[in-house]
Enzyme design. Sequence first.
Site, PDB file in Angstrom:
ATOM      1  CG  ASP A  30     -12.635  -1.995  -1.119  1.00 38.92           C
ATOM      2  OD1 ASP A  30     -11.695  -1.538  -1.785  1.00 38.92           O
ATOM      3  OD2 ASP A  30     -12.518  -2.299   0.103  1.00 38.92           O
ATOM      4  CG  ASN A  34      -6.426   0.212   4.616  1.00 38.13           C
ATOM      5  OD1 ASN A  34      -6.505   0.852   5.674  1.00 38.13           O
ATOM      6  ND2 ASN A  34      -5.405   0.355   3.788  1.00 38.13           N
ATOM      7  CG  ASP A  57     -13.892 -10.666   2.787  1.00 38.77           C
ATOM      8  OD1 ASP A  57     -13.166 -11.327   2.005  1.00 38.77           O
ATOM      9  OD2 ASP A  57     -13.511 -10.273   3.893  1.00 38.77           O
ATOM     10  CG  LEU A  58     -12.068 -10.006  -3.500  1.00 40.22           C
ATOM     11  CD1 LEU A  58     -10.637  -9.833  -3.935  1.00 40.22           C
ATOM     12  CD2 LEU A  58     -12.935 -10.409  -4.689  1.00 40.22           C
ATOM     13  CE  LYS A  83      -1.834   0.633   1.831  1.00 43.86           C
ATOM     14  NZ  LYS A  83      -1.723   1.801   0.989  1.00 43.86           N
ATOM     15  CB  SER A 123       4.967  -5.243  -3.779  1.00 44.99           C
ATOM     16  OG  SER A 123       5.878  -4.467  -3.045  1.00 44.99           O
ATOM     17  CE1 TYR A 147       1.454  -6.240   0.927  1.00 40.31           C
ATOM     18  CE2 TYR A 147       3.762  -5.563   0.805  1.00 40.31           C
ATOM     19  CZ  TYR A 147       2.469  -5.541   0.303  1.00 40.31           C
ATOM     20  OH  TYR A 147       2.209  -4.826  -0.848  1.00 40.31           O
ATOM     21  CE  LYS A 151       0.805  -7.452  -2.553  1.00 39.87           C
ATOM     22  NZ  LYS A 151      -0.562  -7.419  -3.088  1.00 39.87           N
ATOM     23  CG  ASP A 293      13.576   0.472   5.996  1.00 39.13           C
ATOM     24  OD1 ASP A 293      12.576  -0.188   5.654  1.00 39.13           O
ATOM     25  OD2 ASP A 293      13.516   1.651   6.389  1.00 39.13           O
TER      26      ASP A 293
HETATM   27  P1  NAD Z   1      -5.287   0.079  -0.072  1.00 42.78           P
HETATM   28  O1  NAD Z   1      -5.308  -0.569   1.259  1.00 42.78           O
HETATM   29  O2  NAD Z   1      -5.540   1.525  -0.156  1.00 42.78           O
HETATM   30  O3  NAD Z   1      -6.333  -0.672  -1.044  1.00 42.78           O
HETATM   31  C1  NAD Z   1      -6.628  -2.048  -0.933  1.00 42.78           C
HETATM   32  C2  NAD Z   1      -8.143  -2.186  -0.923  1.00 42.78           C
HETATM   33  O4  NAD Z   1      -8.485  -3.572  -0.817  1.00 42.78           O
HETATM   34  C3  NAD Z   1      -8.797  -1.484   0.273  1.00 42.78           C
HETATM   35  O5  NAD Z   1      -9.810  -0.624  -0.192  1.00 42.78           O
HETATM   36  C4  NAD Z   1      -9.364  -2.631   1.116  1.00 42.78           C
HETATM   37  O6  NAD Z   1     -10.536  -2.235   1.785  1.00 42.78           O
HETATM   38  C5  NAD Z   1      -9.589  -3.698   0.058  1.00 42.78           C
HETATM   39  N1  NAD Z   1      -9.573  -5.095   0.546  1.00 42.78           N
HETATM   40  C6  NAD Z   1      -8.616  -5.711   1.283  1.00 42.78           C
HETATM   41  N2  NAD Z   1      -8.948  -6.992   1.518  1.00 42.78           N
HETATM   42  C7  NAD Z   1     -10.138  -7.212   0.893  1.00 42.78           C
HETATM   43  C8  NAD Z   1     -11.000  -8.323   0.764  1.00 42.78           C
HETATM   44  N3  NAD Z   1     -10.716  -9.510   1.328  1.00 42.78           N
HETATM   45  N4  NAD Z   1     -12.158  -8.193   0.065  1.00 42.78           N
HETATM   46  C9  NAD Z   1     -12.471  -6.999  -0.517  1.00 42.78           C
HETATM   47  N5  NAD Z   1     -11.692  -5.912  -0.430  1.00 42.78           N
HETATM   48  C10 NAD Z   1     -10.543  -6.005   0.275  1.00 42.78           C
HETATM   49  O7  NAD Z   1      -3.902  -0.295  -0.760  1.00 42.78           O
HETATM   50  P2  NAD Z   1      -3.227   0.296  -2.068  1.00 42.78           P
HETATM   51  O8  NAD Z   1      -2.079   1.128  -1.651  1.00 42.78           O
HETATM   52  O9  NAD Z   1      -4.262   0.865  -2.967  1.00 42.78           O
HETATM   53  O10 NAD Z   1      -2.644  -1.056  -2.670  1.00 42.78           O
HETATM   54  C11 NAD Z   1      -3.357  -1.805  -3.624  1.00 42.78           C
HETATM   55  C12 NAD Z   1      -2.599  -3.117  -3.870  1.00 42.78           C
HETATM   56  O11 NAD Z   1      -1.288  -2.799  -4.312  1.00 42.78           O
HETATM   57  C13 NAD Z   1      -2.439  -3.985  -2.627  1.00 42.78           C
HETATM   58  O12 NAD Z   1      -2.551  -5.332  -3.032  1.00 42.78           O
HETATM   59  C14 NAD Z   1      -1.025  -3.681  -2.170  1.00 42.78           C
HETATM   60  O13 NAD Z   1      -0.449  -4.759  -1.476  1.00 42.78           O
HETATM   61  C15 NAD Z   1      -0.322  -3.447  -3.496  1.00 42.78           C
HETATM   62  N6  NAD Z   1       0.866  -2.589  -3.364  1.00 42.78           N
HETATM   63  C16 NAD Z   1       0.746  -1.364  -2.769  1.00 42.78           C
HETATM   64  C17 NAD Z   1       1.869  -0.561  -2.633  1.00 42.78           C
HETATM   65  C18 NAD Z   1       1.787   0.787  -1.946  1.00 42.78           C
HETATM   66  O14 NAD Z   1       2.825   1.300  -1.554  1.00 42.78           O
HETATM   67  N7  NAD Z   1       0.628   1.386  -1.792  1.00 42.78           N
HETATM   68  C19 NAD Z   1       3.113  -0.999  -3.119  1.00 42.78           C
HETATM   69  C20 NAD Z   1       3.189  -2.242  -3.737  1.00 42.78           C
HETATM   70  C21 NAD Z   1       2.040  -3.032  -3.862  1.00 42.78           C
HETATM   71  C1  UD1 Z   2       7.457   0.117   2.113  1.00 43.48           C
HETATM   72  C2  UD1 Z   2       7.145  -1.286   2.559  1.00 43.48           C
HETATM   73  C3  UD1 Z   2       7.333  -2.241   1.383  1.00 43.48           C
HETATM   74  C4  UD1 Z   2       6.509  -1.792   0.190  1.00 43.48           C
HETATM   75  C5  UD1 Z   2       6.929  -0.366  -0.161  1.00 43.48           C
HETATM   76  C6  UD1 Z   2       6.157   0.192  -1.329  1.00 43.48           C
HETATM   77  C7  UD1 Z   2       7.740  -1.276   4.944  1.00 43.48           C
HETATM   78  C8  UD1 Z   2       8.711  -1.741   5.967  1.00 43.48           C
HETATM   79  N1  UD1 Z   2       8.017  -1.616   3.672  1.00 43.48           N
HETATM   80  O1  UD1 Z   2       8.808   0.150   1.843  1.00 43.48           O
HETATM   81  O2  UD1 Z   2       6.949  -3.546   1.724  1.00 43.48           O
HETATM   82  O3  UD1 Z   2       6.735  -2.647  -0.914  1.00 43.48           O
HETATM   83  O4  UD1 Z   2       6.705   0.475   0.976  1.00 43.48           O
HETATM   84  O5  UD1 Z   2       4.930   0.621  -0.905  1.00 43.48           O
HETATM   85  O6  UD1 Z   2       6.725  -0.672   5.251  1.00 43.48           O
HETATM   86  N2  UD1 Z   2      11.302   6.525   5.992  1.00 43.48           N
HETATM   87  C9  UD1 Z   2      11.720   7.372   6.991  1.00 43.48           C
HETATM   88  N3  UD1 Z   2      10.813   7.791   7.919  1.00 43.48           N
HETATM   89  C10 UD1 Z   2       9.495   7.432   7.878  1.00 43.48           C
HETATM   90  C11 UD1 Z   2       9.058   6.574   6.840  1.00 43.48           C
HETATM   91  C12 UD1 Z   2       9.999   6.124   5.923  1.00 43.48           C
HETATM   92  O7  UD1 Z   2      12.897   7.722   7.054  1.00 43.48           O
HETATM   93  O8  UD1 Z   2       8.710   7.844   8.751  1.00 43.48           O
HETATM   94  C13 UD1 Z   2      12.276   6.094   4.977  1.00 43.48           C
HETATM   95  C14 UD1 Z   2      12.482   4.593   4.903  1.00 43.48           C
HETATM   96  O9  UD1 Z   2      13.486   4.169   5.768  1.00 43.48           O
HETATM   97  C15 UD1 Z   2      12.837   4.409   3.410  1.00 43.48           C
HETATM   98  C16 UD1 Z   2      12.055   5.520   2.710  1.00 43.48           C
HETATM   99  O10 UD1 Z   2      11.768   6.494   3.712  1.00 43.48           O
HETATM  100  O11 UD1 Z   2      14.207   4.638   3.208  1.00 43.48           O
HETATM  101  C17 UD1 Z   2      10.748   5.042   2.103  1.00 43.48           C
HETATM  102  O12 UD1 Z   2      10.000   4.346   3.097  1.00 43.48           O
HETATM  103  P1  UD1 Z   2       8.532   3.797   2.839  1.00 43.48           P
HETATM  104  O13 UD1 Z   2       7.691   4.866   2.263  1.00 43.48           O
HETATM  105  O14 UD1 Z   2       8.065   3.141   4.089  1.00 43.48           O
HETATM  106  O15 UD1 Z   2       8.740   2.707   1.670  1.00 43.48           O
HETATM  107  P2  UD1 Z   2       9.702   1.411   1.638  1.00 43.48           P
HETATM  108  O16 UD1 Z   2      10.663   1.397   2.724  1.00 43.48           O
HETATM  109  O17 UD1 Z   2      10.251   1.340   0.269  1.00 43.48           O
END
Ligand code: NAD
Ligand code: UD1
Length: 335
Positions: A30, A34, A57-58, A83, A123, A147, A151, A293
């Site tokens: 990592d 973030n 950094d990757l 993300k 995602s 974003y 993906k 949304d």
């Molecule tokens: P996160 O930000 O907590 O974790 C991502 C990690 O990647 C972080 O620790 C960051 O420091 C590291 N990172 C980023 N760029 C890098 C680089 N160039 N080199 C080395 N390290 C790097 O996010 P998360 O919620 O754990 O998500 C993990 C993955 O899943 C991400 O790819 C995200 O897009 C995907 N994802 C997350 C969600 C969600 O809601 N959390 C939903 C769908 C997909």
């Molecule tokens: C978000 C990301 C999406 C990602 C997904 C899963 C955005 C715009 N989209 O979507 O790319 O794939 O998470 O991690 O960030 N809400 C409120 N008030 C708030 C926050 C959210 O009402 O303060 C509502 C939203 O309108 C939605 C629901 O809660 O209906 C969930 O929101 P959120 O947690 O941000 O997830 P996604 O919208 O699904």
Amino acid sequence: MILITGGTGFIGSHTALLLLENGYEIVIVDNFVNSSREVLKRLERLIGASIPFVELDLRDEEALEQLFMTYNIDSVIHFAGLKAVGESVEKPLYYYENNIGSTLVLCKVMEKFGVMKLVFSSSATVYGAPELVPIVENTPLHSTNPYGRTKLMVEEILKDLYISNPNWSIALLRYFNPIGAHESGEIGENPNGTPNNLMPYITQVAIGKRKELYIFGNDYPTMDGTGVRDYIHVTDLAYGHVKALEKLNKSTGIDAYNLGTGKGYSVLEVVKTFEHVTGVSIPYKFVKRRPGDIAECYADPSKANKELKWEAKKTLEDMCQDSWRWQKKNPEGFC
Ligand code: NAD
Ligand code: UD1
């Protein structure tokens, strides 16, 4: 040994812990863009042993090659990436460079070292605004922001890679809405600044860091007018990676899997459930819809159920309970 990129992040840290608990050997990389070093300390405390870790950094190809020379890596789970949807609209080049650039370097180095098993964090965002719910994997793909496009593009790149060499074994895991935290309350989601996502916002209201929740729209064509999503406990999601690895070890190919529960909950249902299980009330106000949304998004997870022999087990109550335990134990996150 399994390489976990982005392993100190939210989902990566939970997956790392689960893999270690199940006897897998791992090395985490990592760059902390973030996440926090504290995560490593917590993981080591939970597991009672030191964990191989390399800060890099990757996109740094030389450093990555050095890592592959040092460790005997046979598969990779690639979580690393940026993300935040809003930030990706403001800084598209940063997102394309980081999310796509790092994946290109990773795959190049994997190929060079003959490592061809890869689990990629995709995602549900790749479905854009789907016409039908529950969403199946062969729904036409579409993205509405940079974003999401990273993906989608990485999915395409990985498909091309498999076409070029059928020895690759790749799982594209399309996560729905991960929330919750490890039941110890030691690791969890640690957003920077104002949370964009619903659950961290709710827990910050509950702990008194924010005055009230703004609910984005109450005029959607859903049961109560608020948006419906498929919330999945992060430890269930982590387990999906263990099951995906098991499959990659048995066969080559490239496949996408929805990792969700298959059940949608509205924002109001989440708020009510949180209040019920924690006893803390969440003041809220309806505001206008958040641009981009969609009304409803939930998975048909039957492909993952069948082919990965995986299913999400935890309830929305568990998710609320565990998110709250994490927030209460760590009011300032990992700081
Ligand atoms: P996160 O930000 O907590 O974790 C991502 C990690 O990647 C972080 O620790 C960051 O420091 C590291 N990172 C980023 N760029 C890098 C680089 N160039 N080199 C080395 N390290 C790097 O996010 P998360 O919620 O754990 O998500 C993990 C993955 O899943 C991400 O790819 C995200 O897009 C995907 N994802 C997350 C969600 C969600 O809601 N959390 C939903 C769908 C997909
Ligand atoms: C978000 C990301 C999406 C990602 C997904 C899963 C955005 C715009 N989209 O979507 O790319 O794939 O998470 O991690 O960030 N809400 C409120 N008030 C708030 C926050 C959210 O009402 O303060 C509502 C939203 O309108 C939605 C629901 O809660 O209906 C969930 O929101 P959120 O947690 O941000 O997830 P996604 O919208 O699904």
